[in-house]
Write a protein that holds these residues in place. Structure first.
Motif, PDB file in Angstrom:
ATOM      1  N   THR A   1       0.886  -1.169   0.000  1.00  0.00           N
ATOM      2  CA  THR A   1       0.000   0.000   0.000  1.00  0.00           C
ATOM      3  C   THR A   1       0.920   1.214   0.000  1.00  0.00           C
ATOM      4  O   THR A   1       1.852   1.275   0.816  1.00  0.00           O
ATOM      5  CB  THR A   1      -0.911   0.022   1.243  1.00  0.00           C
ATOM      6  OG1 THR A   1      -1.900  -1.000   1.115  1.00  0.00           O
ATOM      7  CG2 THR A   1      -1.614   1.363   1.400  1.00  0.00           C
ATOM      8  N   ILE A   2       0.689   2.119  -0.935  1.00  0.00           N
ATOM      9  CA  ILE A   2       1.543   3.304  -1.065  1.00  0.00           C
ATOM     10  C   ILE A   2       0.646   4.542  -1.106  1.00  0.00           C
ATOM     11  O   ILE A   2      -0.272   4.618  -1.924  1.00  0.00           O
ATOM     12  CB  ILE A   2       2.366   3.257  -2.379  1.00  0.00           C
ATOM     13  CG1 ILE A   2       3.133   1.936  -2.524  1.00  0.00           C
ATOM     14  CG2 ILE A   2       3.289   4.472  -2.484  1.00  0.00           C
ATOM     15  CD1 ILE A   2       4.291   1.742  -1.578  1.00  0.00           C
ATOM     16  N   ASN A   3       0.889   5.489  -0.207  1.00  0.00           N
ATOM     17  CA  ASN A   3       0.101   6.725  -0.184  1.00  0.00           C
ATOM     18  C   ASN A   3       0.978   7.951  -0.364  1.00  0.00           C
ATOM     19  O   ASN A   3       2.044   8.054   0.251  1.00  0.00           O
ATOM     20  CB  ASN A   3      -0.621   6.853   1.170  1.00  0.00           C
ATOM     21  CG  ASN A   3      -1.809   5.926   1.249  1.00  0.00           C
ATOM     22  OD1 ASN A   3      -2.775   6.080   0.511  1.00  0.00           O
ATOM     23  ND2 ASN A   3      -1.739   4.940   2.143  1.00  0.00           N
ATOM     24  N   ARG A   4       0.512   8.876  -1.200  1.00  0.00           N
ATOM     25  CA  ARG A   4       1.164  10.171  -1.331  1.00  0.00           C
ATOM     26  C   ARG A   4       0.114  11.274  -1.175  1.00  0.00           C
ATOM     27  O   ARG A   4      -0.584  11.615  -2.117  1.00  0.00           O
ATOM     28  CB  ARG A   4       1.838  10.333  -2.694  1.00  0.00           C
ATOM     29  CG  ARG A   4       3.116   9.565  -2.883  1.00  0.00           C
ATOM     30  CD  ARG A   4       4.262   9.990  -1.967  1.00  0.00           C
ATOM     31  NE  ARG A   4       5.396   9.077  -2.133  1.00  0.00           N
ATOM     32  CZ  ARG A   4       5.532   7.923  -1.477  1.00  0.00           C
ATOM     33  NH1 ARG A   4       4.624   7.544  -0.575  1.00  0.00           N
ATOM     34  NH2 ARG A   4       6.567   7.145  -1.703  1.00  0.00           N
ATOM     35  N   PRO A   5       0.006  11.805   0.044  1.00  0.00           N
ATOM     36  CA  PRO A   5      -0.913  12.932   0.225  1.00  0.00           C
ATOM     37  C   PRO A   5      -0.253  14.226  -0.264  1.00  0.00           C
ATOM     38  O   PRO A   5       0.940  14.440  -0.031  1.00  0.00           O
ATOM     39  CB  PRO A   5      -1.120  12.964   1.747  1.00  0.00           C
ATOM     40  CG  PRO A   5       0.099  12.321   2.330  1.00  0.00           C
ATOM     41  CD  PRO A   5       0.659  11.381   1.290  1.00  0.00           C
ATOM     42  N   LEU A   6      -1.012  15.049  -0.967  1.00  0.00           N
ATOM     43  CA  LEU A   6      -0.484  16.326  -1.442  1.00  0.00           C
ATOM     44  C   LEU A   6      -1.041  17.454  -0.577  1.00  0.00           C
ATOM     45  O   LEU A   6      -2.256  17.529  -0.342  1.00  0.00           O
ATOM     46  CB  LEU A   6      -0.895  16.560  -2.894  1.00  0.00           C
ATOM     47  CG  LEU A   6      -0.295  15.599  -3.927  1.00  0.00           C
ATOM     48  CD1 LEU A   6      -0.957  15.790  -5.291  1.00  0.00           C
ATOM     49  CD2 LEU A   6       1.221  15.808  -4.041  1.00  0.00           C
ATOM     50  N   ALA A   7      -0.130  18.316  -0.090  1.00  0.00           N
ATOM     51  CA  ALA A   7      -0.571  19.477   0.690  1.00  0.00           C
ATOM     52  C   ALA A   7      -1.309  20.430  -0.239  1.00  0.00           C
ATOM     53  O   ALA A   7      -0.846  20.704  -1.349  1.00  0.00           O
ATOM     54  CB  ALA A   7       0.629  20.156   1.329  1.00  0.00           C
ATOM     55  N   ARG A   8      -2.446  20.936   0.218  1.00  0.00           N
ATOM     56  CA  ARG A   8      -3.260  21.803  -0.641  1.00  0.00           C
ATOM     57  C   ARG A   8      -2.487  23.031  -1.107  1.00  0.00           C
ATOM     58  O   ARG A   8      -2.632  23.482  -2.234  1.00  0.00           O
ATOM     59  CB  ARG A   8      -4.538  22.244   0.094  1.00  0.00           C
ATOM     60  CG  ARG A   8      -5.433  21.099   0.544  1.00  0.00           C
ATOM     61  CD  ARG A   8      -5.928  20.274  -0.617  1.00  0.00           C
ATOM     62  NE  ARG A   8      -6.832  20.990  -1.511  1.00  0.00           N
ATOM     63  CZ  ARG A   8      -8.118  21.137  -1.292  1.00  0.00           C
ATOM     64  NH1 ARG A   8      -8.678  20.610  -0.221  1.00  0.00           N
ATOM     65  NH2 ARG A   8      -8.885  21.796  -2.138  1.00  0.00           N
ATOM     66  N   GLU A   9      -1.627  23.553  -0.215  1.00  0.00           N
ATOM     67  CA  GLU A   9      -0.914  24.793  -0.561  1.00  0.00           C
ATOM     68  C   GLU A   9       0.125  24.567  -1.657  1.00  0.00           C
ATOM     69  O   GLU A   9       0.580  25.510  -2.294  1.00  0.00           O
ATOM     70  CB  GLU A   9      -0.287  25.439   0.682  1.00  0.00           C
ATOM     71  CG  GLU A   9       0.726  24.588   1.426  1.00  0.00           C
ATOM     72  CD  GLU A   9       0.082  23.718   2.526  1.00  0.00           C
ATOM     73  OE1 GLU A   9      -1.114  23.364   2.408  1.00  0.00           O
ATOM     74  OE2 GLU A   9       0.812  23.386   3.489  1.00  0.00           O
ATOM     75  N   ASP A  10       0.480  23.292  -1.921  1.00  0.00           N
ATOM     76  CA  ASP A  10       1.438  22.999  -2.989  1.00  0.00           C
ATOM     77  C   ASP A  10       0.758  22.776  -4.329  1.00  0.00           C
ATOM     78  O   ASP A  10       1.411  22.415  -5.312  1.00  0.00           O
ATOM     79  CB  ASP A  10       2.257  21.741  -2.642  1.00  0.00           C
ATOM     80  CG  ASP A  10       3.147  21.966  -1.432  1.00  0.00           C
ATOM     81  OD1 ASP A  10       3.412  23.134  -1.106  1.00  0.00           O
ATOM     82  OD2 ASP A  10       3.549  20.964  -0.813  1.00  0.00           O
ATOM     83  N   CYS A  11      -0.555  22.936  -4.366  1.00  0.00           N
ATOM     84  CA  CYS A  11      -1.298  22.532  -5.569  1.00  0.00           C
ATOM     85  C   CYS A  11      -2.047  23.672  -6.242  1.00  0.00           C
ATOM     86  O   CYS A  11      -3.189  23.499  -6.668  1.00  0.00           O
ATOM     87  CB  CYS A  11      -2.236  21.391  -5.225  1.00  0.00           C
ATOM     88  SG  CYS A  11      -1.340  19.913  -4.725  1.00  0.00           S
TER      89      CYS A  11
END
Ligand code: Q9C
Ligand code: ZN
Length: 389
Positions: free
Chosen positions: A276-286
């Protein structure tokens, strides 16, 4: 591109959902799919072939979900309207919720109130409320009288898309080396927030999990699931958390719905450790152009470091287009050309696996979220265009 789709989804048409204490218009509407189908059919850059799903029965659904949950979903609307009441045309959703990790391992839902004829109505009403709160974990997962038919058909669309790829791949003259082997299942309601025995986030049956399990059970497949929906695919993750097949890889917004999961340190357990691999993206980086580049760089790294080395024999993509910058529910800065890049990155990964294994890697796209009804058809079509070119 062959597209699996059925009008049964129209039977699931809730009017409103409970969002953080307010009743708001339901986001997961039939025109999501109807508009998308129109856009795909009109598309001049790529031809889409609409196909009705085959009925694979209940067995492949039972391979993923518990019998009591399936049974509950089939009768949930009748049970609630019978014992709790309310306007049966608006759809039903719980007003209490079981928090199972607090309730402990021996917690259980009450039995069906139908079997409790000696009990007063008010007690049976309590049973019905408790049961809904056991099986449905939020106020956005709303059930109509005929929802089961839509839910069941959505799973059949995913299964049909998977089975079609199997047939195509083993046909007497398989597609030439550089021709894509792909299909698209336009599932509604979506599936990736559905657990083995809990519905959530507009999802009831986990369509992509059902398709993956079917490919594993019936065709000995080694499956990679790549989830690019705005939201963490917590249901899919949970179903396969202790297994090494399928691989589950998710790229999603950090600290949004489903609020508590999708962190990098969720990597699987036991035999499933590392799968299982997760990559959460910070909203401020998007935001803006840099944000979109950051998204694509992260996606590419995930594909190259995790999907490709796994050497899957099938790739299943949880395709949410709620990452679109104008999406009313999600929105992770992606533009329409960005969706084509998602398709192209996935295809580039697939080609690497094909070169390494000398086998085709059929790829099934399964629709999850996406709520900007005017744009989602084009965004879906761009993903497919990026994939096939
Ligand atoms: N304002 C899928 O995309 N609502 N489910 C969150 C945000 C629930 C999304 C509220 C989001 C569920 C399949
Ligand atoms: Zn989503």
């Amino acid at each position: 591109v062959d597209v699996f789709y059925t009008e049964s989804h129209l039977l699931h048409n809730p009017q409103e959902e409970l969002e953080y204490g307010k009743i708001i218009p339901f986001h997961e509407t039939p025109d999501r799919i109807s508009n998308a189908v129109d856009a795909l059919v009109r598309s001049r850059s790529l031809s889409f072939n609409l196909t009705s799903p085959t009925d694979f029965g209940l067995e492949p659904i039972r391979a993923v979900h518990s019998d009591d949950y399936i049974e509950y979903l089939r009768h949930a609307h009748a049970e609630w309207t019978n014992y709790v009441g309310g306007d049966p045309t608006r759809g039903v959703t719980p007003d209490i919720w079981a928090i199972r990790h607090i309730s402990g391992p021996r917690a259980k839902p009450p039995p069906s109130p139908d079997a409790q004829t000696s009990l007063p109505r008010s007690v049976r009403e309590g049973y019905a409320r408790a049961r809904m709160g056991w099986y449905i974990s939020d106020g956005q997962t709303v059930i109509m009288e005929k929802s089961w038919q839509a839910i069941y058909s959505a799973a059949q669309c995913a299964l049909s898309g998977a089975e079609y790829l199997v047939k195509l791949n083993s046909a007497s003259s398989p597609p030439k080396d550089d021709n894509p082997v792909t299909s698209l299942a336009l599932c509604r309601p979506p599936g990736h927030h559905a657990f083995r025995d809990v519905g959530a986030g507009y999802c009831f049956i986990n369509n992509i999990a059902v398709a993956a399990q079917h490919l594993i059970d019936r065709h000995g497949a080694r499956v990679a699931i790549l989830d690019v929906d705005f939201h963490h695919g917590n249901g899919t993750q949970s179903i396969f958390y202790d297994r090494s097949n399928p691989l589950f890889v998710s790229l999603h917004a950090q600290w949004d719905f489903p609020h508590y999961t999708g962190h990098e340190d969720e990597t699987g357990t036991g035999e499933g450790e590392g799968f299982t691999i997760n990559r959460p993206l910070a909203r401020e980086d998007c935001h803006g152009k840099d944000g979109e580049e950051h998204y694509h760089a992260t996606l590419n790294t995930l594909i190259h470091s995790h999907v490709v080395p796994y050497n899957p024999t099938f790739l299943l993509v949880s395709l949410g287009v709620d990452t679109f910058h104008l999406d009313p529910v999600g929105g992770l800065g992606l533009t329409t050309p960005g969706f084509r890049l998602i398709g192209a990155s996935i295809r580039a990964g697939v080609k690497l696996v094909e070169a390494a294994t000398k086998r085709r890697v059929p790829t099934l796209f399964v629709l999850e979220g996406g709520y900007g009804v005017d744009d989602m058809g084009e965004n879906i079509s761009e993903v497919m265009r990026g994939y096939v070119n």
